[in-house]
Design a protein around this motif. Structure first.
Motif, PDB file in Angstrom:
ATOM      1  N   TRP A  56       0.861  -1.178   0.000  1.00 12.16           N
ATOM      2  CA  TRP A  56       0.000   0.000   0.000  1.00 12.16           C
ATOM      3  C   TRP A  56       0.902   1.234   0.000  1.00 12.16           C
ATOM      4  N   PHE A  57       0.563   2.164  -0.852  1.00  9.48           N
ATOM      5  CA  PHE A  57       1.264   3.432  -0.940  1.00  9.48           C
ATOM      6  C   PHE A  57       0.237   4.555  -0.816  1.00  9.48           C
ATOM      7  N   ARG A  58       0.712   5.738  -0.537  1.00  8.39           N
ATOM      8  CA  ARG A  58      -0.191   6.885  -0.505  1.00  8.39           C
ATOM      9  C   ARG A  58       0.507   8.108  -1.075  1.00  8.39           C
ATOM     10  N   GLN A  59      -0.322   8.998  -1.605  1.00  6.62           N
ATOM     11  CA  GLN A  59       0.197  10.247  -2.156  1.00  6.62           C
ATOM     12  C   GLN A  59      -0.708  11.382  -1.754  1.00  6.62           C
ATOM     13  N   ALA A  60      -0.136  12.298  -0.993  1.00  7.21           N
ATOM     14  CA  ALA A  60      -0.853  13.498  -0.585  1.00  7.21           C
ATOM     15  C   ALA A  60      -0.608  14.597  -1.611  1.00  7.21           C
ATOM     16  N   PRO A  61      -1.497  15.582  -1.679  1.00  2.00           N
ATOM     17  CA  PRO A  61      -1.326  16.665  -2.655  1.00  2.00           C
ATOM     18  C   PRO A  61       0.034  17.342  -2.503  1.00  2.00           C
ATOM     19  N   LYS A  74       2.910  16.089  -2.773  1.00  2.00           N
ATOM     20  CA  LYS A  74       3.966  15.241  -2.217  1.00  2.00           C
ATOM     21  C   LYS A  74       4.185  14.015  -3.100  1.00  2.00           C
ATOM     22  N   GLU A  75       5.329  13.393  -2.910  1.00  2.00           N
ATOM     23  CA  GLU A  75       5.615  12.174  -3.650  1.00  2.00           C
ATOM     24  C   GLU A  75       4.844  10.990  -3.045  1.00  2.00           C
ATOM     25  N   ARG A  76       4.652  10.003  -3.881  1.00  2.00           N
ATOM     26  CA  ARG A  76       4.016   8.774  -3.404  1.00  2.00           C
ATOM     27  C   ARG A  76       4.957   8.095  -2.415  1.00  2.00           C
ATOM     28  N   GLU A  77       4.409   7.679  -1.287  1.00  2.00           N
ATOM     29  CA  GLU A  77       5.237   7.055  -0.260  1.00  2.00           C
ATOM     30  C   GLU A  77       4.703   5.683   0.131  1.00  2.00           C
ATOM     31  N   PHE A  78       5.627   4.834   0.511  1.00  2.00           N
ATOM     32  CA  PHE A  78       5.292   3.500   0.984  1.00  2.00           C
ATOM     33  C   PHE A  78       4.598   3.589   2.339  1.00  2.00           C
ATOM     34  N   VAL A  79       3.553   2.796   2.500  1.00  2.00           N
ATOM     35  CA  VAL A  79       2.841   2.737   3.771  1.00  2.00           C
ATOM     36  C   VAL A  79       3.063   1.380   4.443  1.00  2.00           C
ATOM     37  N   LYS A 135       2.992   2.579  11.985  1.00  2.00           N
ATOM     38  CA  LYS A 135       3.249   1.240  12.494  1.00  2.00           C
ATOM     39  C   LYS A 135       2.289   0.824  13.610  1.00  2.00           C
ATOM     40  N   ALA A 136       1.976   1.706  14.515  1.00  2.00           N
ATOM     41  CA  ALA A 136       1.112   1.354  15.643  1.00  2.00           C
ATOM     42  C   ALA A 136      -0.364   1.534  15.320  1.00  2.00           C
ATOM     43  N   ARG A 137      -0.670   2.019  14.119  1.00  2.00           N
ATOM     44  CA  ARG A 137      -2.056   2.376  13.800  1.00  2.00           C
ATOM     45  C   ARG A 137      -2.636   1.608  12.608  1.00  2.00           C
ATOM     46  N   PHE A 138      -1.802   1.236  11.662  1.00  2.00           N
ATOM     47  CA  PHE A 138      -2.280   0.577  10.449  1.00  2.00           C
ATOM     48  C   PHE A 138      -1.826  -0.886  10.450  1.00  2.00           C
ATOM     49  N   THR A 139      -2.673  -1.748   9.928  1.00  2.00           N
ATOM     50  CA  THR A 139      -2.339  -3.165   9.810  1.00  2.00           C
ATOM     51  C   THR A 139      -2.643  -3.644   8.401  1.00  2.00           C
ATOM     52  N   ILE A 140      -1.657  -4.239   7.767  1.00  2.00           N
ATOM     53  CA  ILE A 140      -1.853  -4.824   6.448  1.00  2.00           C
ATOM     54  C   ILE A 140      -2.080  -6.322   6.607  1.00  2.00           C
ATOM     55  N   SER A 141      -2.982  -6.843   5.801  1.00  2.00           N
ATOM     56  CA  SER A 141      -3.255  -8.276   5.815  1.00  2.00           C
ATOM     57  C   SER A 141      -3.715  -8.686   4.429  1.00  2.00           C
ATOM     58  N   ASN A 143       2.831 -15.000   1.341  1.00  2.00           N
ATOM     59  CA  ASN A 143       2.035 -15.862   2.210  1.00  2.00           C
ATOM     60  C   ASN A 143       1.435 -15.123   3.399  1.00  2.00           C
ATOM     61  N   GLY A 144       1.698 -13.828   3.476  1.00  2.00           N
ATOM     62  CA  GLY A 144       1.105 -13.027   4.532  1.00  2.00           C
ATOM     63  C   GLY A 144       1.814 -13.065   5.860  1.00  2.00           C
ATOM     64  N   ILE A 145       2.925 -13.781   5.936  1.00  2.00           N
ATOM     65  CA  ILE A 145       3.610 -13.934   7.220  1.00  2.00           C
ATOM     66  C   ILE A 145       4.460 -12.723   7.563  1.00  2.00           C
ATOM     67  N   THR A 146       5.085 -12.138   6.566  1.00  2.00           N
ATOM     68  CA  THR A 146       5.983 -11.002   6.794  1.00  2.00           C
ATOM     69  C   THR A 146       5.319  -9.703   6.362  1.00  2.00           C
ATOM     70  N   THR A 147       5.345  -8.741   7.258  1.00  2.00           N
ATOM     71  CA  THR A 147       4.782  -7.429   6.927  1.00  2.00           C
ATOM     72  C   THR A 147       5.781  -6.333   7.265  1.00  2.00           C
ATOM     73  N   TYR A 148       5.640  -5.223   6.591  1.00  2.00           N
ATOM     74  CA  TYR A 148       6.461  -4.040   6.814  1.00  2.00           C
ATOM     75  C   TYR A 148       5.527  -2.832   6.841  1.00  2.00           C
ATOM     76  N   SER A 149       5.931  -1.818   7.591  1.00  3.70           N
ATOM     77  CA  SER A 149       5.198  -0.560   7.550  1.00  3.70           C
ATOM     78  C   SER A 149       6.126   0.563   7.977  1.00  3.70           C
ATOM     79  N   VAL A 150       5.776   1.754   7.556  1.00  3.22           N
ATOM     80  CA  VAL A 150       6.579   2.910   7.937  1.00  3.22           C
ATOM     81  C   VAL A 150       6.295   3.270   9.391  1.00  3.22           C
ATOM     82  N   ASP A 151       7.245   3.913  10.008  1.00  2.00           N
ATOM     83  CA  ASP A 151       7.140   4.214  11.437  1.00  2.00           C
ATOM     84  C   ASP A 151       5.913   5.066  11.753  1.00  2.00           C
ATOM     85  N   SER A 152       5.554   5.947  10.849  1.00  2.00           N
ATOM     86  CA  SER A 152       4.464   6.877  11.128  1.00  2.00           C
ATOM     87  C   SER A 152       3.099   6.190  11.236  1.00  2.00           C
TER      88      SER A 152
END
Length: 124
Positions: free
Chosen positions: A36-41, A43-48, A65-71, A54-63
């Motif tokens: 998942w990526f996002r782009q604000a007006p 600004k450049e597109r950034e990784f989220v 990390k405690a609020r969003f969950t990818i599955s 297989n869904g076992i390994t996930t990554y997220s940006v620090d901003s």
């Protein structure tokens, strides 16, 4: 060729939650890493967030990390982004993307296919 269609965006107050979905066409969904990526007006597109095949390994940006969950649910060809405690600075167009190689999940140039995106707007 993979087609990706996002849904679930909208307008929400700060502190609220949204769940984004991204449905992929084709039979090889489980062979792609997803991001998942996002782009604000203005600004450049950034990784989220990203998730392995297989869904076992996930990554997220620090901003987020405690609020969003990818599955993902490979039986439904769908990847999700659960967003909680939303902030105005989370406002952006959110896009999902598929990556055949999954070497560097945070690098947008690594991804092979992209969805059109869904708008998320967080009001203060």
């Amino acid at each position: 060729q993979v087609q990706l269609v996002e849904s679930g965006g909208g307008l929400v107050q700060a502190g609220g939650s949204l769940r984004l979905s991204c449905v992929a066409s084709g039979r090889a969904f489980s062979s792609y890493g997803m991001g998942w990526f996002r782009q604000a007006p203005g600004k450049e597109r950034e990784f989220v967030a990203g998730i392995s095949r297989n869904g076992i390994t996930t990554y997220s940006v620090d901003s987020v990390k405690a609020r969003f969950t990818i599955s993902r649910d490979n039986t439904k060809n769908t990847v999700y982004l659960q967003m909680t405690s939303l902030k105005p600075e989370d406002t952006a167009v959110y896009s999902c993307a598929a990556d055949r190689m999954w070497y560097r999940p945070s690098r947008r140039e690594e991804y092979d296919w992209w969805g059109q995106g869904t708008q998320v707007t967080v009001s203060s």
